[in-house]
Design an enzyme around this catalytic site. Structure first.
Site, PDB file in Angstrom:
ATOM      1  N   HIS A   1      33.725  59.679   6.367  1.00  0.00           N
ATOM      2  CA  HIS A   1      33.844  60.301   5.034  1.00  0.00           C
ATOM      3  C   HIS A   1      32.662  61.253   4.829  1.00  0.00           C
ATOM      4  CE1 HIS A   1      35.115  60.822   0.966  1.00  0.00           C
ATOM      5  NE2 HIS A   1      34.017  60.308   0.452  1.00  0.00           N
TER       6      HIS A   1
ATOM      7  N   CYS B   1      38.610  60.753  -4.292  1.00  0.00           N
ATOM      8  CA  CYS B   1      38.394  61.294  -2.952  1.00  0.00           C
ATOM      9  C   CYS B   1      39.170  60.561  -1.863  1.00  0.00           C
ATOM     10  CB  CYS B   1      36.907  61.288  -2.631  1.00  0.00           C
ATOM     11  SG  CYS B   1      35.931  62.031  -3.945  1.00  0.00           S
TER      12      CYS B   1
ATOM     13  N   HIS C   1      33.797  69.283   0.572  1.00  0.00           N
ATOM     14  CA  HIS C   1      34.523  68.094   0.119  1.00  0.00           C
ATOM     15  C   HIS C   1      35.689  68.554  -0.751  1.00  0.00           C
ATOM     16  CE1 HIS C   1      35.626  64.230  -1.084  1.00  0.00           C
ATOM     17  NE2 HIS C   1      34.477  63.739  -1.518  1.00  0.00           N
TER      18      HIS C   1
END
Lengths: 326, 396
Positions: free
Chosen positions: B290, B164, B323
């Site tokens: 995030h 990520c 995401h």
């Protein structure tokens, strides 16, 4: 430019010292097993305190950890918690991904294994190694075809503090099939290697890297000789090394050596330990060993003919990295 | 050396192209729904890009002399569309790309195209049928190779895959290449298409919210996956869309999937980015967090922010975008830059009641804003944490 402080290896001929001795004796690894592999090598542990974690690593992660253990014996105290880590691995998680997807097919999505999933990430080997060694500096994983670990070394050479660059790949059906179907004719191997750099003021063999790309070739074919030559010239210029000063070349493919038209001797590592997608760090480590130990360049007994060694990686798809170690 | 962002391109569920995306961001648009382009294995919503992005960006692609792909997989398609817009935004054509580097961050790459055959076949049938093209176009590095061929690049080409935080790290890599003089400009790309592998994997870890992601909410249950691509043209001195003042990366060396609960990893990544920029924490005006909306991640990140920075507005754009994994770092860097340019802090959509343990100022509706410096965080499995320090055009 940064100097290499030490290297660690996990190869079919053993760790660094065993490998150097076997190389000097002209040995090659186990013969070809299934048409595209050099045979599995025993995984050397080195982390009895972390066996449970090692069991969770896939083969690529294990090989990387084994190479780091080989390095750690010498440099462990100097690689503190601030150590940066760069890892190159091409098809690192393809085997575990293959198994994970197969399980979805046979058992259904609800039966996917939660412990397996995080290890499908290519960066998992670097993460696990950082966890094992307590390295908390920057961590990066490079995955460009065939040059991933060469790029990891280039990244590391541009950092300031202690940094370890590595590359690893284990054998398995996906890797073997992928490379066999490309038909490059090379012996497939597996292994891990790490190269350590300490502070900028430290000594050691210096490293200069140049990166480039050939957009003109086949989609998954090798870059052209002209494109590789351009990148090699760039690396030599960065290092202020003339072609006549090159003592040896360590290329990802023997064919590259011929097409570059260099007069220096070429290593025959590809036919002795095989090649794999993460072997760029191994090639740099081999260059370091040739220079440090004055090893023969190949089984023909050629010796280093100059003070620098050229390492070349040219990946399927067009990426090229040339590294000069002096 | 000022590393400017000379152009950006974005393809995301809330908008294809910079203008549509900015408008969607400001309005708090989101599009979570059951998957329509993939089987619904998990019952959790996703943020898909439902429109073909090529028509919206075809004129830009033609203007820059770039052919949008037809034959490649979805990740390459999304990435190419974002690159075409970014080049157009920067006033560049393919013919201008001498001494240009390309660095791509991705995690799923060609998995979407290859996974179906593997799921549907036993191993023996799979090996009989699979082609070399399929095997070799699946790994992450294939996306950068395909893009570099489309653009005819000869400079450095690399792919970073740290889950990520992949494409946040690509921006850091691009900055380093420019500082080292390896090239005149860098195209930094993040791209990931949704695939069953990641949907099922996140579901197996019980990290998906059955409704939608609600970052920093007391009742948050997890994230929702999305797909996206973003491209940034990094060039010394050309700060049309802002600049990258610094970047920082650290490894938590703590746990394969869990962050340190005290937020030490987040704090160290942000501190490293500020140190690289030569700036004090007091200079930071806002944080694009995030904010995956998983209970552990949001709490740790908030603690990291609280321990390092003065009170600043914080937003979590995954509440709108989902995401997008390997693409998220670049996508959210673009979010931060467009928000700085547009004078607003994006909303954290879906937040009903702030978690009582979280003390940061979470923005729930787009807030007018005059600050010029943002941190954009990206944290990943394996404890690979990256933070980017981004500034508005002309900021000093």
């Amino acid at each position: 430019m940064r100097g290499i402080a030490g290297v660690g290896l996990a190869t079919p001929l053993g760790g660094r010292e065993d490998f150097a001795a076997a190389w000097a004796r002209g040995e090659a690894a186990a013969p070809e097993v299934d048409g595209c592999s050099a045979g599995k090598l025993p995984l050397r542990g080195g982390y009895p305190q972390a066996r449970a974690l090692l069991r969770r690593l896939d083969r690529t992660g294990g090989l990387l950890a084994a190479a780091a253990a080989d390095l750690g014996a010498e440099l462990g105290a100097q690689l503190g918690e601030g150590t940066d880590l760069a890892v190159g691995t091409d098809l690192a998680t393809s085997e575990t991904t293959f198994e994970f997807l197969g399980r979805i097919g046979t058992h259904g999505a609800r039966h996917a294994h939660p412990q397996a999933f995080p290890n499908l990430v290519p960066g998992s080997a670097a993460g696990q190694l950082g966890l094992l060694r307590g390295w908390r500096g920057a961590a990066a994983t490079f995955v460009q075809h065939g040059v991933c670990a060469d790029e990891a070394v280039a990244w590391a050479a541009g950092r300031c503090g202690p940094v370890v660059a590595g590359g690893a790949e284990g054998l398995g059906p996906v890797r073997s099939a992928a490379t066999a179907r490309v038909g490059d004719g090379q012996l497939r191997g597996e292994g891990g290697a790490v190269v350590a750099f300490l502070g900028e003021a430290e000594g050691g063999r210096r490293v200069w890297c140049e990166l480039g790309f050939d957009p003109g070739g086949r989609a998954f074919g090798p870059p052209s000789a002209g494109a590789v030559g351009r990148v090699v010239d760039g690396a030599l210029e960065r290092a202020s090394v003339g072609r006549s000063e090159l003592g040896a070349i360590v290329a990802s493919s023997p064919a590259l050596t011929e097409t570059l038209g260099l007069r220096c001797a070429a290593t025959d590592h590809a036919e002795r330990v095989g090649v794999h997608g993460g072997d760029g760090a191994f090639r740099v480590a081999l260059a370091w060993l040739l220079l440090e130990r004055d090893l023969p360049v190949n089984r023909a007994g050629a010796r280093l003919g100059g003070p620098a060694v050229l390492v070349v990686g040219a990946g399927r798809g067009g990426a090229i990295v040339a590294t000069v170690v002096r | 050396m000022l590393i400017g962002v000379a152009g950006v391109g974005i393809v995301a569920p809330i908008g294809v192209g910079r203008a549509a995306f900015t408008e969607g961001l400001r309005r708090g648009r989101s599009g979570f729904a059951p998957p329509t382009l993939l089987p619904d294995d998990t019952g959790a919503p996703v943020a898909e890009i439902l429109q073909d992005p090529r028509p919206a960006l075809r004129s830009q692609a033609q203007a820059v002399g770039m052919a949008l792909p037809r034959r490649h997989g979805r990740t390459v398609l999304l990435a190419a569309c974002a690159v075409a817009e970014a080049l157009h935004d920067a006033g560049l054509t393919v013919g201008d790309l001498g001494r240009t580097g390309l660095v791509v961050g991705t995690s799923t790459a060609g998995t979407r195209e290859s996974e179906q055959r593997r799921i549907a076949r036993d191993a023996e049938s799979y090996w009989r049928e699979v082609t070399a093209w399929e095997l070799l176009s699946t790994p992450p590095g294939a996306t950068a190779s395909a893009l570099a061929r489309l653009l005819g690049l000869t400079g450095p080409v690399a792919t970073v895959s740290t889950a990520c935080s992949s494409s946040a790290l690509t921006i850091g890599q691009g900055v380093e290449w420019l500082r080292q003089g390896r090239c005149d400009r860098v195209i930094a790309v993040g791209a990931d298409a949704l695939c069953r592998l990641t949907l099922v994997g996140f579901s197996s870890l019980k990290l998906l919210d059955p409704e939608r992601p609600r970052p920093f909410d007391a009742g948050r249950q997890g994230t929702s996956l999305g797909e996206a691509a973003a491209a940034l043209i990094l060039a010394p001195g050309h700060d049309l869309r802002g600049s990258v003042r610094g970047w920082g990366a650290i490894a938590e060396a703590h746990h394969p999937v869990q962050p340190r609960a005290d937020g030490d990893g987040a704090r160290r990544a942000m501190a490293a980015a500020l140190a690289d920029a030569g700036l004090d924490p007091a200079a930071v005006d806002c944080v694009n967090a995030h904010a995956t909306a998983t209970p552990a991640n949001d709490l740790a990140e908030a603690r990291g922010i609280e321990s390092l920075l003065p009170p600043v507005p914080v937003s979590g754009s995954k509440s709108q975008l989902g995401h997008s994994l390997g693409a998220a770092g670049a996508v959210e860097a673009v979010v931060a830059l467009l928000a700085l340019e547009g004078g607003f802090v994006p909303p954290t959509v879906g937040l009903r009641q702030l978690d009582g343990d979280i003390g940061v100022d979470v923005v729930t509706q787009a807030r007018p804003f005059s600050g010029g410096l943002a941190l954009s965080n990206s944290f990943a499995f394996g404890g690979n944490d990256v933070s980017l320090c981004l500034a508005a055009r002309g900021w000093s």
